[in-house]
Write an enzyme that holds these catalytic residues in place. Structure first.
Site, mmCIF file in Angstrom:
data_model
loop_
_atom_site.group_PDB
_atom_site.id
_atom_site.type_symbol
_atom_site.label_atom_id
_atom_site.label_comp_id
_atom_site.label_asym_id
_atom_site.label_seq_id
_atom_site.Cartn_x
_atom_site.Cartn_y
_atom_site.Cartn_z
ATOM 1 N N GLU A 328 0.831 -1.218 0.000
ATOM 2 C CA GLU A 328 0.000 0.000 0.000
ATOM 3 C C GLU A 328 0.863 1.264 0.000
ATOM 4 O OE1 GLU A 328 -3.477 0.499 2.354
ATOM 5 O OE2 GLU A 328 -4.086 -1.595 2.187
ATOM 6 N N ASP A 478 1.158 -8.669 2.750
ATOM 7 C CA ASP A 478 -0.166 -8.674 3.363
ATOM 8 C C ASP A 478 -0.994 -9.634 2.530
ATOM 9 O OD1 ASP A 478 -2.728 -8.268 4.222
ATOM 10 O OD2 ASP A 478 -2.763 -6.107 3.894
ATOM 11 N N ASN A 480 -3.838 -10.933 3.439
ATOM 12 C CA ASN A 480 -5.258 -10.842 3.777
ATOM 13 C C ASN A 480 -5.832 -12.219 4.118
ATOM 14 O OD1 ASN A 480 -6.314 -8.115 3.785
ATOM 15 N ND2 ASN A 480 -5.726 -8.018 1.629
#
Length: 593
Positions: A328, A478, A480
């Protein structure tokens, strides 16, 4: 002890006087260097060249055709000097009028090489060379062609006491690591019009180097930095930057402070400190949903990237990691802030944007040390594009075609995989393949993430076989995915059966049960089993991982996570003391013999 105070005061006074004299001496040398040089930028293939120098205390910047005759430029300089009425011309101006009282006398302007005039018929591109001297009346300027020059120089807009300040610098014909920076501060206030006093007598020397950390004593002060571009022994014209804002009080304590106690030193010569961190993209933090639904407990100013970057930079710098895998990362944040700032700490980075999201993945690695990393090659892919077009994934594409709804969903996602191959500088035989990714976010998207991970592992296996057989492997990101997910089972166990519930996580319409095998040996979670890596108002759990190949790498140290009391001191994440809704994973590794 009181009887010694007068002596101490006198010593302190002498010390301040000495520093002030040093400042004025540096200032004199700085101005002399500027006034003695004419900087010429002339790049092949560009129609124009620039000629920059200081005349009568003012910066002169001329943009001329490269094919223009030298004589025309010299005439233009002569006319400007005569109108200026300085050392070159003799025209005088009255106090009430800017018009000269008498016609200006002509100024002799010439360009010499070894004492001989350069032909005025010569083209600019050939005429202006190192070693020549520009004469403007009684003034003499040494010509510096394509000398080091800042193409960008800017101070951050938000300055916090206790947090590092790094100018955003880009240098042409030079190296950032060679540049000289001198810092100053003063307590001038900003006027209602936005102007601020810049009287030189008010500026106090504060430090040197690419990074400056203001203290609580500097709250309310403005900062100035004089930056000199350099390339080895060559110097360009310095730039002076003055902060728009004053230093403000920071949050004081941060969630990373206690963790930094374990990373006061870099990993040893044989070690490798690895970090994985979702830093929360600004494009997501600034949405109305983030402010009112996801993070309503976080003050709006603490969601601003200018504020969060102060916290982020302090945290990343304090870990002293050799390898940073970030998710991100906004496109602008990478180029404008993150890359320039981490460069000051000896880190170099690569970036892969996610199409349509304007954010992506960044992998930074430590240079400037014989025991660290050298980037050999990059093999980044967008997972959907690789699945659709690379024959390597034809089997997965064929199996996915059995469910057109799921296939269409997967192929329209812009999830990316960043793959970098390194070697250790002190042990070139030790190759390292590093994967960095951020999988599909939806809580019910376990089936999508399984497909994405299947493609990612196949691509990573291919890169290792083709580019670095036998290389050690680290996979960060990440994902998720919680530890009981199909993704983690595939990575750590090597196999996901068709009965795993993630295959039907998004309902019967997108169900596609299949047995999925990893082409890589089972990997190990380097940071163990933390309680959570993501903590927001409505959820907390483990979503981030650093996986490694246990037969090639071994864990030396896992940097403890913040305590639950620290994480919840401001209710949840992000907060005024933590820049993201995720928590960085940090560990020290070493190559097995």
């Amino acid at each position: 002890m009181l009887k010694y105070l007068p002596t101490t005061s006198r010593l302190f006074s002498r010390c301040v006087t000495s520093v002030t004299r040093t400042f004025h001496l540096q200032k004199h040398r700085f101005l002399s260097r500027m006034e003695d040089s004419v900087v010429v930028r002339c790049v092949a293939g560009e129609p124009k060249l620039t000629i920059s120098f200081i005349l009568d205390g003012s910066h002169r910047h001329m943009l001329r055709d490269q094919t223009e005759e030298l004589g025309k430029v010299l005439l233009r300089i002569a006319n400007n000097a005569a109108r200026g009425g300085g050392q070159g011309g003799r025209a005088k101006k009255s106090k009430k009028s800017k018009a000269p009282q008498a016609s200006a006398e002509p100024v002799v302007v010439k360009l010499l090489y070894n004492g001989e005039p350069v032909s005025e018929d010569a083209e600019n591109s050939e005429a202006w060379q190192d070693g020549m001297t520009l004469h403007i009346g009684e003034m003499r300027y040494e010509v510096q062609r394509n000398g080091p020059n800042f193409t960008r120089a800017q101070l951050p807009g938000c300055l916090l006491a206790g947090f590092p300040v790094c100018p955003r610098l880009e240098v042409e014909f030079g190296r950032l690591e060679d540049c000289e920076l001198t810092w100053y501060k003063h307590e001038a206030t900003i006027s209602p019009e936005g102007d601020a006093s810049t009287k030189e007598a008010e500026w106090v020397p504060a430090g040197n180097g690419r990074v400056f950390v203001p203290s609580n004593l500097d709250i309310g002060s403005r900062l100035k930095v004089v930056a000199t571009p350099r390339d080895g022994a060559r110097s360009g014209l310095p730039k002076e930057l003055v902060s728009v804002a004053t230093v403000e009080a920071g949050p004081g304590w941060c969630t990373c402070d206690n963790r930094h106690a374990y990373t006061g030193r870099e990993a040893g010569p044989e070690g490798l400190r690895v970090l994985s961190y979702n830093i929360l993209a600004d494009v997501y933090a600034q949405t109305e949903m983030s402010r009112t639904v996801l993070y309503p407990y976080c003050p709006p100013y603490a969601l601003q990237m200018d504020y969060r970057f102060n916290l982020l930079l302090k945290e990343l710098a304090g870990y002293k990691a050799d390898l940073l895998c970030l998710q991100e990362v906004d496109t602008g944040v990478f180029s404008d802030s993150l890359a320039p700032a981490l460069d000051a700490y000896g880190l170099e980075g690569t970036f892969r944007v996610k199409e349509r999201q304007h954010e992506g993945l960044a992998t930074f690695y430590r240079r400037l040390s014989k025991s660290r990393l050298r980037l050999l090659s990059r093999h980044d892919v967008m997972i959907s594009e690789a699945l659709a077009s690379d024959p390597l994934h034809s089997d997965m594409l064929e199996r996915l075609s059995a469910n057109p709804v799921l296939k269409d969903k997967v192929l329209h996602l812009s999830t990316t995989l960043q793959v970098s191959v390194f070697e250790k500088l002190n042990e070139p035989s030790n190759k390292l393949c590093v994967g960095n990714t951020h999988l599909y976010w939806h809580p019910k998207g376990g089936n999508v993430r399984l497909v994405q991970m299947g493609v990612a592992l196949q691509h990573l296996s291919h890169v290792i076989q083709q580019e670095a057989p036998g290389a050690a492997f680290i996979f960060c990101g990440d994902f998720n995915s919680t530890p009981d997910s199909g993704v983690c089972q595939l990575i750590q166990g090597g196999l996901v059966p068709d009965s795993h519930p993630d295959w039907v996580s998004s309902g019967p319409e997108e169900a596609l049960p299949m047995e999925l095998r990893s082409p890589l040996p089972p990997l190990l979670s380097a940071c163990g089993d933390p309680a959570y890596t993501n903590y927001v108002g409505g959820f907390h759990g483990v979503l981030d991982y650093v996986f490694l190949q246990p037969d090639s790498l071994e864990v030396d140290q896992v940097i403890p996570m913040p305590t639950h009391e620290e994480v919840t001191s401001h209710q949840a994440l992000p907060s005024v003391a933590h820049p993201s809704d995720h928590i960085a994973l940090v560990c020290d590794l070493h190559f097995r013999p």
